[in-house]
Design a protein around this motif. Sequence first.
Motif, PDB file in Angstrom:
ATOM      1  N   ASP A 193     -25.120  77.824  38.363  1.00  0.00           N
ATOM      2  CA  ASP A 193     -24.499  79.146  38.380  1.00  0.00           C
ATOM      3  C   ASP A 193     -23.026  78.942  38.735  1.00  0.00           C
ATOM      4  OD1 ASP A 193     -23.524  81.671  39.036  1.00  0.00           O
ATOM      5  OD2 ASP A 193     -25.427  82.355  39.856  1.00  0.00           O
ATOM      6  N   MET A 194     -22.160  78.957  37.742  1.00  0.00           N
ATOM      7  CA  MET A 194     -20.749  78.662  37.961  1.00  0.00           C
ATOM      8  C   MET A 194     -20.089  79.679  38.881  1.00  0.00           C
ATOM      9  SD  MET A 194     -17.747  77.713  35.210  1.00  0.00           S
ATOM     10  CE  MET A 194     -18.733  76.386  34.544  1.00  0.00           C
ATOM     11  N   ASP A 195     -20.404  80.957  38.709  1.00  0.00           N
ATOM     12  CA  ASP A 195     -19.807  81.985  39.559  1.00  0.00           C
ATOM     13  C   ASP A 195     -20.180  81.765  41.019  1.00  0.00           C
ATOM     14  OD1 ASP A 195     -18.594  83.223  37.407  1.00  0.00           O
ATOM     15  OD2 ASP A 195     -20.217  84.661  37.103  1.00  0.00           O
ATOM     16  N   PHE A 196     -21.443  81.399  41.254  1.00  0.00           N
ATOM     17  CA  PHE A 196     -21.889  81.124  42.621  1.00  0.00           C
ATOM     18  C   PHE A 196     -21.136  79.933  43.200  1.00  0.00           C
ATOM     19  CE2 PHE A 196     -24.603  78.432  45.308  1.00  0.00           C
ATOM     20  CZ  PHE A 196     -24.837  79.291  46.376  1.00  0.00           C
ATOM     21  N   VAL A 201     -16.797  77.749  46.896  1.00  0.00           N
ATOM     22  CA  VAL A 201     -15.542  77.028  47.113  1.00  0.00           C
ATOM     23  C   VAL A 201     -14.489  77.962  47.702  1.00  0.00           C
ATOM     24  CG1 VAL A 201     -13.633  75.816  45.985  1.00  0.00           C
ATOM     25  CG2 VAL A 201     -15.993  75.329  45.305  1.00  0.00           C
ATOM     26  N   ARG A 202     -14.342  79.151  47.131  1.00  0.00           N
ATOM     27  CA  ARG A 202     -13.357  80.116  47.642  1.00  0.00           C
ATOM     28  C   ARG A 202     -13.663  80.489  49.095  1.00  0.00           C
ATOM     29  NH1 ARG A 202     -14.620  82.666  42.622  1.00  0.00           N
ATOM     30  NH2 ARG A 202     -13.075  82.140  41.012  1.00  0.00           N
ATOM     31  N   GLN A 203     -14.941  80.733  49.377  1.00  0.00           N
ATOM     32  CA  GLN A 203     -15.323  81.126  50.730  1.00  0.00           C
ATOM     33  C   GLN A 203     -15.023  80.016  51.727  1.00  0.00           C
ATOM     34  OE1 GLN A 203     -16.715  84.287  51.718  1.00  0.00           O
ATOM     35  NE2 GLN A 203     -16.056  83.383  53.665  1.00  0.00           N
ATOM     36  N   PHE A 204     -15.334  78.772  51.345  1.00  0.00           N
ATOM     37  CA  PHE A 204     -15.084  77.652  52.242  1.00  0.00           C
ATOM     38  C   PHE A 204     -13.595  77.467  52.501  1.00  0.00           C
ATOM     39  CE2 PHE A 204     -14.023  73.113  52.650  1.00  0.00           C
ATOM     40  CZ  PHE A 204     -14.578  72.891  53.905  1.00  0.00           C
ATOM     41  N   ASP A 230     -23.330  65.152  35.327  1.00  0.00           N
ATOM     42  CA  ASP A 230     -24.403  64.963  34.364  1.00  0.00           C
ATOM     43  C   ASP A 230     -25.041  66.264  33.879  1.00  0.00           C
ATOM     44  OD1 ASP A 230     -25.466  65.548  36.826  1.00  0.00           O
ATOM     45  OD2 ASP A 230     -27.054  64.052  36.756  1.00  0.00           O
ATOM     46  N   GLY A 231     -24.486  67.417  34.221  1.00  0.00           N
ATOM     47  CA  GLY A 231     -25.034  68.686  33.759  1.00  0.00           C
ATOM     48  C   GLY A 231     -24.451  69.095  32.419  1.00  0.00           C
ATOM     49  N   ASP A 232     -25.052  70.101  31.811  1.00  0.00           N
ATOM     50  CA  ASP A 232     -24.573  70.572  30.509  1.00  0.00           C
ATOM     51  C   ASP A 232     -23.135  71.070  30.572  1.00  0.00           C
ATOM     52  OD1 ASP A 232     -27.006  69.980  29.373  1.00  0.00           O
ATOM     53  OD2 ASP A 232     -27.794  72.019  29.538  1.00  0.00           O
ATOM     54  N   HIS A 233     -22.755  71.655  31.701  1.00  0.00           N
ATOM     55  CA  HIS A 233     -21.410  72.217  31.843  1.00  0.00           C
ATOM     56  C   HIS A 233     -20.634  71.517  32.968  1.00  0.00           C
ATOM     57  CE1 HIS A 233     -22.726  75.342  29.108  1.00  0.00           C
ATOM     58  NE2 HIS A 233     -23.764  75.582  29.892  1.00  0.00           N
ATOM     59  N   ALA A 234     -20.923  70.216  33.155  1.00  0.00           N
ATOM     60  CA  ALA A 234     -20.347  69.482  34.277  1.00  0.00           C
ATOM     61  C   ALA A 234     -18.830  69.458  34.252  1.00  0.00           C
ATOM     62  CB  ALA A 234     -20.890  68.052  34.282  1.00  0.00           C
ATOM     63  N   VAL A 235     -18.253  69.165  33.104  1.00  0.00           N
ATOM     64  CA  VAL A 235     -16.804  69.061  33.009  1.00  0.00           C
ATOM     65  C   VAL A 235     -16.154  70.423  33.227  1.00  0.00           C
ATOM     66  CG1 VAL A 235     -14.872  68.486  31.489  1.00  0.00           C
ATOM     67  CG2 VAL A 235     -16.914  67.043  31.512  1.00  0.00           C
ATOM     68  N   GLN A 243      -9.337  73.937  39.715  1.00  0.00           N
ATOM     69  CA  GLN A 243      -8.380  75.025  39.549  1.00  0.00           C
ATOM     70  C   GLN A 243      -8.504  76.036  40.674  1.00  0.00           C
ATOM     71  OE1 GLN A 243      -5.950  75.022  37.062  1.00  0.00           O
ATOM     72  NE2 GLN A 243      -5.128  76.573  38.468  1.00  0.00           N
ATOM     73  N   THR A 244      -9.736  76.261  41.132  1.00  0.00           N
ATOM     74  CA  THR A 244      -9.947  77.186  42.255  1.00  0.00           C
ATOM     75  C   THR A 244      -9.267  76.679  43.517  1.00  0.00           C
ATOM     76  OG1 THR A 244     -12.064  77.947  41.337  1.00  0.00           O
ATOM     77  CG2 THR A 244     -11.722  78.275  43.697  1.00  0.00           C
TER      78      THR A 244
END
Length: 257
Positions: A193-196, A201-204, A230-235, A243-244
């Motif tokens: 879940d990219m949004d999660f 990251v933002r919260q930390f 190694d995930g489908d959307h890893a990059v 960027q965040t």
Amino acid sequence: MTRISAIDINCDMGESFGNWVMGRDEEMFPLITTANIACGFHAGDPTVMRRTVRMAKQHGVAVGAHPGYHDLEGFGRRRIQLGPDEVGALLTYQIGALRAFLDTEGMPLHHVKPHGALYSFLRDDEAAGLAGARAIHALLPGVMIYWPAPAFGTVFCDELRQLGHPVVGDLYPDLSYDENGTLVIKRKITETDMDFALGQVRQFLKSGQVHTEAGTLVDMTAGSICVHGDGDHAVELAAAVRQTVVDAGVAVQAVSA
């Protein structure tokens, strides 16, 4: 709270073996600051190790050893009961092999990050943890250790600290935490879940805390963020995490000893 001024981004690399390809290493290297390179037991082989070290040098990425169980078929995720002497030898063999490849490229070994079920064994078994810590110290006095945040309360980490090793907390933004700040490991792999993950990251970076599964916030001490290659959307996730961090005005750089 002290503002976070810099953060490291690390990734497990060099996990291919022979003709079998794992991960998108070439695309990930420009996005990270440290690489945890498999040492040939849970993943990787000598040719892959050498190639991955050379890629790290090309991109100015610090290299850490990622030793695991001798378990290529299970990717080091199956626990193997070992005695203290075996644990020490297992770590010495793998870390020493990677250090040899680094020596040929004129690069230092930046840190050690135990992999998978070996990490769990070092965490849960006091005799194994003590033996592992002493083996690492005998080979590389003072080397940094990467350990899932919060990196406290284990014999392995406590012994290393007493021996003078910095222990760097490792934040996993794509995984969940319980109310004690402990990672919740899912047995079933699901799409990230990219949004999660970016929200964590933002919260930390904002408060030094992350959200728990219960919806509360828990304090987290970490010097590095782990992204997976190694995930489908890893990059895409790694690029978004970097960027965040940049958007938050935080420097992206390897941890200094």
